[in-house]
Design an enzyme around this catalytic site. Sequence first.
Site, PDB file in Angstrom:
ATOM      1  N   GLU A 114     -68.355  12.901  31.089  1.00 14.22           N
ATOM      2  CA  GLU A 114     -68.114  12.546  32.505  1.00 14.22           C
ATOM      3  C   GLU A 114     -68.070  11.028  32.630  1.00 14.22           C
ATOM      4  OE1 GLU A 114     -71.406  14.621  34.489  1.00 14.22           O
ATOM      5  OE2 GLU A 114     -70.090  16.359  34.691  1.00 14.22           O
ATOM      6  N   CYS A 128     -74.206  19.195  41.727  1.00 20.26           N
ATOM      7  CA  CYS A 128     -74.475  17.860  42.243  1.00 20.26           C
ATOM      8  C   CYS A 128     -73.475  17.438  43.317  1.00 20.26           C
ATOM      9  CB  CYS A 128     -74.456  16.860  41.093  1.00 20.26           C
ATOM     10  SG  CYS A 128     -72.980  16.945  40.058  1.00 20.26           S
ATOM     11  N   CYS A 129     -72.191  17.827  43.157  1.00 20.28           N
ATOM     12  CA  CYS A 129     -71.168  17.312  44.071  1.00 20.28           C
ATOM     13  C   CYS A 129     -71.284  17.875  45.490  1.00 20.28           C
ATOM     14  CB  CYS A 129     -69.775  17.540  43.495  1.00 20.28           C
ATOM     15  SG  CYS A 129     -69.494  16.690  41.924  1.00 20.28           S
TER      16      CYS A 129
HETATM   17 ZN    ZN Z   1     -71.326  15.666  40.953  1.00 25.05          ZN
END
Ligand code: ZN
Length: 661
Positions: free
Chosen positions: A297, A388-389
């Site tokens: 990422e 998380c997003c």
């Molecule tokens: Zn995220």
Amino acid sequence: MPITAVRLDDSFWLPRLETNRQVTVRYDLEKCAQTGRLANFAKAAGRQPGDFKGTFFNDSDVYKVIEGASYTLAEHPDLQLEAQLDRLIDDIGAAQEKDGYLYTIRTIQPDRVQQACGKTRWSNLAHSHELYNVGHLYEAAVAYYQATGKRTLLDVAVRNADLIDRTFGPNKGQRIDVPGHEEIEIGLLRLYQATGEPRYLKLAQFFLEHRGRPAGRKRLYGPYHQDHMPVTEQTAAVGHAVRAVYLYIAMTRMARLTGTREGGNQKYAEAVKRLWRDVVTTKLYLTGGIGARRAGEAFGAAYELPNATAYNETCAAIGEGLWNQQMFLATGDAKYIDLLERILYNGFLSGISLEGNKFFYPNPLASDGKSPFNQGSCQRSPWFGCSCCPVNIVRFMPSIPGFIYATRAADLYVNLFVGGSGTMKLQGMPVKISQQTAYPWQGKITIRVDPTAAQTFALHLRIPGWAQGRPVPGDLYTYLNASTKPFTLRVNGKAVTPSLRHGYAILQRTWQAGDSVELDLPMPIRRVLANNRVQADRGRVALERGPLVYCVEGIDHQGRVSNLVLPDDASLTARRRPDLLGGITILEGRALKRPRPEVQKTEGQGKEEQGPGTGSNDPDQPAGRPVRLTAIPYYSWDHRGAGEMAVWLRREKLSRKGPEK
Ligand SMILES: [Zn+2]
């Protein structure tokens, strides 16, 4: 400006914030309940039987939802939501161990933690997220305290921060180490601001100072964690993009909070400026997205910006947006708000569906409509294992009103153009400022200034880079026709030529109640070219209008967009479509449909979609069949079923004499 001082009254952001408040907050809470994230606290509190469920960093998702919910409560009291949060906060408090430790997996099953957690407390900080989790706890606690006046969660945060402060430090018996995932530094600085406790500021500084420094530590974690050299010496954005921008936020906040008073901190300000330049000139997608590589990422190398495999995590866009807001606050320079605006309207907003309950984790700039880039799907998903997003969106969306205005002494800044008003004090005197605008669809902004009594101050109006012929600072992207009709500005109906400084038109005068300012930013359709060093965009062109980046979707082009070619001289027009995708302005024109030349099918860094001769003026190419082109704002793609999408179209240059350069 605090979000509570700003009221939105516009047709673009207000509906999105209302959807966030009415749909996404509840939706995220429900998902956290369904997936056992909430129950983990009750289990750690001994109030519920059972094993820890999910991943060791899931506690942080719950904290982020509490933070987001708190921002909505600050503006819209909601007794039912508040009561729900109170019950949850009670569980969180009960889940906290006696000495302040809070990490539900270890409390529930100390002998059977997941491998990344490390056998004992703090023993695997590179991966355990023990400090990351509580950084989000501190942010949530401050938000909840400020929204409701209740100290319950703040007390939990303080007990935990005091434990961390006793545990980590340079003294005998203390540990010297840093978190593998930055975040606690931001949380500590917010906790310091909310409580005034200087130990939290010092502790944040301790974590920043020891990152990348081997002294006293077992080992450095390396560039993936931005732990390869002291942060003040770093010049290139590397590693995991979310970690990186969270670090940069903390460094920027630290520089702002301490100014020049503690020797080293000016170095933070200089370092983040260098890092920002590196991102903006070599690692930024046109949408504002960052983090090109799926593997890790992470940021790619300079100019490594593939489109279909672009990772561009939604969290990275959010962190980058927050970083740019901090950079503005530290410098007063509009170029940081230019970038914030690019992120807000494009690379961030694409992360959530118009309905508020589906999410992109990565945000690529091209899709074949089949490859499952979004954690197993080629469309937005209702949730993710690592979510998380969705929970970052829920706290970022309601923060947006706080970015619109800023004040400092006798200066009032209008940074974003959003209908509504803000009420503030300038040199102790109340001033109200209101905006009326159909931005981002139209560039006319009418501003009314209402001081309670005549007052002299400078009104700073941001003149976006795009309105000055410059998509971003530096030469990563340029407009094909840079010349642009200049903006116009009127004060009480009279044209004025203001001085321009740091990206602002500055109107210094004695303001009276009812004074009006009219700013007109022409919004031609712009063709964007990428720096030739960006291999994926060579021979390609993208479209922008105002702050919006556009894309084309298969559904508007008989299913295919990869075969579209846009000649430089094809005229394009903007047309309002109130019926489409929540009301958008589309771009229309004529393009050519031409089979793609040989395509190299190598999925990977920077090579996946370029073939020889792509989009060039090869005289042997067939002329192509004229077709109608329809482009929609990038943020609104993927609402009409799975299909092809592209931001960068193959380009046909005006002259067919032969390839340039
Ligand atoms: Zn995220």
